[in-house]
Structure formats: C-alpha cells, structure tokens
Design an enzyme around this catalytic site. Sequence first.
Site, PDB file in Angstrom:
ATOM      1  N   GLU A 100      -6.573  -1.375   8.970  1.00 17.33           N
ATOM      2  CA  GLU A 100      -5.320  -1.967   8.484  1.00 17.33           C
ATOM      3  C   GLU A 100      -4.355  -2.101   9.665  1.00 17.33           C
ATOM      4  O   GLU A 100      -4.164  -1.149  10.430  1.00 17.33           O
ATOM      5  CB  GLU A 100      -4.700  -1.091   7.396  1.00 17.33           C
ATOM      6  CG  GLU A 100      -3.359  -1.601   6.890  1.00 17.33           C
ATOM      7  CD  GLU A 100      -2.787  -0.724   5.769  1.00 17.33           C
ATOM      8  OE1 GLU A 100      -3.602  -0.174   4.990  1.00 17.33           O
ATOM      9  OE2 GLU A 100      -1.555  -0.573   5.692  1.00 17.33           O
TER      10      GLU A 100
ATOM     11  N   GLU B 109       6.805  -3.310   8.531  1.00 17.06           N
ATOM     12  CA  GLU B 109       7.194  -2.553   7.353  1.00 17.06           C
ATOM     13  C   GLU B 109       8.626  -2.073   7.581  1.00 17.06           C
ATOM     14  O   GLU B 109       9.020  -1.750   8.703  1.00 17.06           O
ATOM     15  CB  GLU B 109       6.285  -1.351   7.119  1.00 17.06           C
ATOM     16  CG  GLU B 109       4.883  -1.696   6.669  1.00 17.06           C
ATOM     17  CD  GLU B 109       4.074  -0.451   6.363  1.00 17.06           C
ATOM     18  OE1 GLU B 109       3.816  -0.186   5.166  1.00 17.06           O
ATOM     19  OE2 GLU B 109       3.702   0.264   7.314  1.00 17.06           O
TER      20      GLU B 109
END
Length: 357
Positions: A245, A250
């Site tokens: 990932e 974020e």
Amino acid sequence: MKIINLVNRAGIFTLILLFVFQSCSSSNDTSDKPEVINPDKVSVQVDILGKTAEMPNGDGSGKIRLTIKAADAKSYKVVVNNETKEFTTSDFTYEFTQPGTKEYTIDVTAFNGIKYTYASTKVNIFVARKLIWSDEFDVNGAPNPDKWDYNTGTGDGWGNNELEYYTKRPENIIIENGILKIKAIREDYMGSQFTSARILTRGKFSFKYGRAEIRAKLPVGGGTWPAFWLLGDNLDTVGWPACGEIDILESVGNNPNVIHSSLHSPGRSGNTPDTATTTNPTSATAYHIYAAEWSAESIKFYVDDNLFYTYKNSSTTPFNAKFFIILNFAMGGNFGGAVDPNFKTSTYEIDYVRVYN
C-alpha cells in the site's frame, strides 16, 4: 683402432655442434614466429534523438540510436538500464522512460562466430514526463464509469473501525464545474452515523512505476480523514499487506494541515515505521499538488513539488508490481479519531488525478 675411434668421436661432436647452431639460428628467425591475432575492435556511436546545442541531452523523448562497428561480427548483445538486448544488426534503437536527466552506461559485446569483443560507453539522456492516464473531472455528474468503480458499504468493512457508509449517491460524490466533490455527511444511513464515498480504478487502470499526483483541497472538521493512495493489483490473491500500500496523501481533521505519506508491507503494517509528515498551512483553503514518484530504487513524496520523504525501494518489497488508485473520504476510525460532535458535513475537492510514466 684408438686413432680411428678418436676421429669418429670428433666427427660426431662436430655434427652435434652444427645441429645446435642451426637450431639456434632457426629460433631467432622472426619469419618463422606463429602469428599473434589481436582482438577486433568494437566502436559504438550513440546518437541522441532531438539533440541540439540548447538541448544537449535530447528533446525529452528518451530515444537513442546505437551504431556498432566490429569486423565480421555476426551478433551483438547490448546491456543498458539493467536490460539485455540481443540482435543481429549493427543498428539498435532504445527508449529510456524514467523522467529526468540521468547518465546511463551502455555495454556492447560483439561475436564473430569464434570470439567475443567488448566495448562500453556512457550517455546522458533527458526524458520528459509523459501523461499515461488522467481524469480532469471536466464532465458534470457522476465519475466516469470507464475510469472509476465504487466501493460501497459500512466503514467496518475496511478494517479501520471507520464510521461512514460509502455510497454512489450524488449527495456524496459528484463532479461540478471541473471539480470532483466527495462529501461526508452526518446522517443515519443503513445503520451508520455518516455517509461518504470511495472510488477506485481497480480493473480499469493500474501501473508500475511513474509519478502519480492529485490537485486537491482538503476537508475540515474533527474526525475527517481524506486520502489518495495505491493498492497492489494482487490484493485478492495475496491479501493485505502483502499486496503493498502506498499512501500518497492522508490528513486528519483532528491534526489539521499535517500531510502524511506512508507505506504498508508485510511486517510493516498498521503503525508502519515507513512514514513521514509535512505541514501545509493552507491545505483546506487552497488547492495543492500531492505526488509520489515511484521507481525500482525509491518512492519519493512531494507537496507542490517539495520533496519531504524518500523511501528506499528494493526487490524484496511489494512495490515492484502494478498498483491501482483509490480516492476516499473516511470518518473517524483508527486514524481519523473522534468526530467533532458539531460536525455536519465537509467536502474533499479534487481538481484532477494524473499518472505519468
């Protein structure tokens, strides 16, 4: 009898001396030396396409042409950029794809059917970025179904204890005036306290290496958690985190204006050590570009082209296969944290998503 024997012995000795002198004379005659064959020379000419005085490293196409000269060669092997090419012609073309200006070594071996000869040279080449996929969100309405699919359902299904229910409704996701808007809303829906949306390119587009970027304005409010990230195509076969990932962006509303970039892999999932942050004071009031440049050697993370984190990639990580793109706006959960009791709605605005070679 004694005199005759002495004469005979003297004659024999004379004959031996004559033979020795003749042998020495023959060994010093250079005309009888065996021929020493020197290896044939190999010359390599490199022509950079588009090279000018103003652009000495080429026009950005990354293309070169090699002209190889080696007497009586029947085949050639060229090693360039960790690739091996074998062919039978003395002209060879090659295209570099990694953006930027870089020096490469070119090793050439020629074979004439009996022996090999070798030469090496170097070249500086400029490769311009090439757009290989994008969505500019320039058509009002729902996201383009040729480019995006949806994940729908409760936040509990994503493994982070999130509070939202992801939908396809225009209330939660819509394109308006060139901007994709993902809206989180406080409402009771299908047993959840919030609604939002999550879209992905899985099965429609994936890529290995390159630059992925988004131009976006982030939502506000305690508990908000917008993201722009990549997952490995082999998710179904190997599971997470073995698929890898890459979290390019974020941010959490409980710690506003802090941008997180992280990587998850086996043994480095959950609270991964492969992470870094940077501060962007206007992340919720202005559009900014969040990007990752990914190669076999490294993954570099940027905000507005300012590098703030470099991850050293290697052949032992999952980050050497194809990945697809995800955009989502979560609420709460392990990373988003507690939701502000006064939160009603907020919007994650995306101007575009682009992927370059």
